[in-house]
Design a protein around this motif. Structure first.
Motif: not given
Length: 278
Positions: A72-73, A40-43, A32-35, A21-22
């Motif tokens: 967190v990013f 890649e199936k990160f929450r 863009s990076i969040g998508q 989760e992030m």
């Protein structure tokens, strides 16, 4: 012979685990990076209240989130803010109201540092184990003019550098304290100093191309992903490709058999990684 400069990225002090989760908040580069994380199936929760370009608006978003995940990013895009003339408050979205109602301002380095400090303090108060990665978006803002856009990026880079130096100093003065310091990921430098070519930009010559985003994703993966995460992605990618396959005849027995086998692989992955879900 070397024909390009490669940005050196220090070894990460933490690792991202499979399907973790992030939270990602910031400019459209964060989108863009969040998508990619989602694919890649990160929450991943990405900009839950809309895209936020400046440090003040990022802070306002964090104020509205009660449950903070471990990772967190935060991606800063500009130091430009819009202040509602009537109240003096910095707004995160003008909501298509007349421009005359707002006053555009530029945050100073010190003001940006102040918002970063408040943001980090709030994140740590809500989750003491939080790992914070700061980035500056490589996307230029043509509406400011390219010189002013560079000045804006420079302000953000100076603010992040100052904030990180202050945190390092604070930790050095309390060597027994267990404090996770925010770290910097050089997305801005990768595009401008390593790729450094218009072929890595989209048709508007402003946004990074899909290829550039792919490369940034590779460098990010190398820096932060655990071995377990890399193993998961190796297992997930062929399944993802199978699920994305467009059959000529979806009613054929061959395709049905293909999908049955694919779903068995999905179930096996779900059993192996408890947080994995389609």
């Amino acid at each position: 012979m070397e024909f390009r400069t490669v940005v050196d990225i220090p070894k990460s002090t933490f690792q991202i685990e499979p399907c973790e989760e992030m939270l990602l908040v910031g400019s459209c580069f964060a989108d863009s990076i969040g998508q990619r994380f989602k694919n890649e199936k990160f929450r991943a929760t990405v900009n839950p209240f809309g895209v936020m370009y400046n440090p003040a608006s990022i802070f306002h978003t964090i104020q509205r989130i009660a449950n903070i995940p471990r990772v967190v990013f935060l991606t800063l895009g500009t130091n430009h803010v819009y202040r509602l003339r009537e109240t003096g408050e910095i707004v995160d979205n003008c909501e298509k109201r007349p421009q005359r109602l707002f006053q555009e301002e530029e945050l100073t380095v010190e003001e940006c540092v102040g918002y970063l400090r408040q943001t980090v303090e709030l994140l740590k108060a809500r989750n003491p184990e939080v790992q914070i990665v700061l980035t500056v978006s490589p996307i230029r803002y043509q509406k400011y003019g390219f010189h002013d856009s560079q000045l804006s990026k420079a302000t953000l880079l100076l603010a992040i550098s100052k904030a990180i130096s202050d945190w390092q100093l604070a930790v050095s003065q309390k060597p027994t304290a267990k404090v996770q310091q925010p770290i910097y990921f050089p997305a801005y430098e990768i595009v401008n100093d390593e790729l450094r070519d218009y072929r890595f930009y989209a048709a508007d010559m402003i946004h990074p191309s899909a290829q550039a985003v792919d490369y940034i994703w590779e460098r990010l993966s190398e820096t932060y992903f655990s071995e377990a995460t890399k193993q998961f992605l190796d297992e997930w990618h062929p399944i993802k490709q199978a699920l994305a396959h467009k059959p000529f005849n979806p009613e054929s027995e061959e395709y049905k058999s293909f999908m049955d086998k694919t779903m068995l692989k999905v179930e096996a992955l779900r059993k192996k990684y408890s947080t994995f879900d389609l």
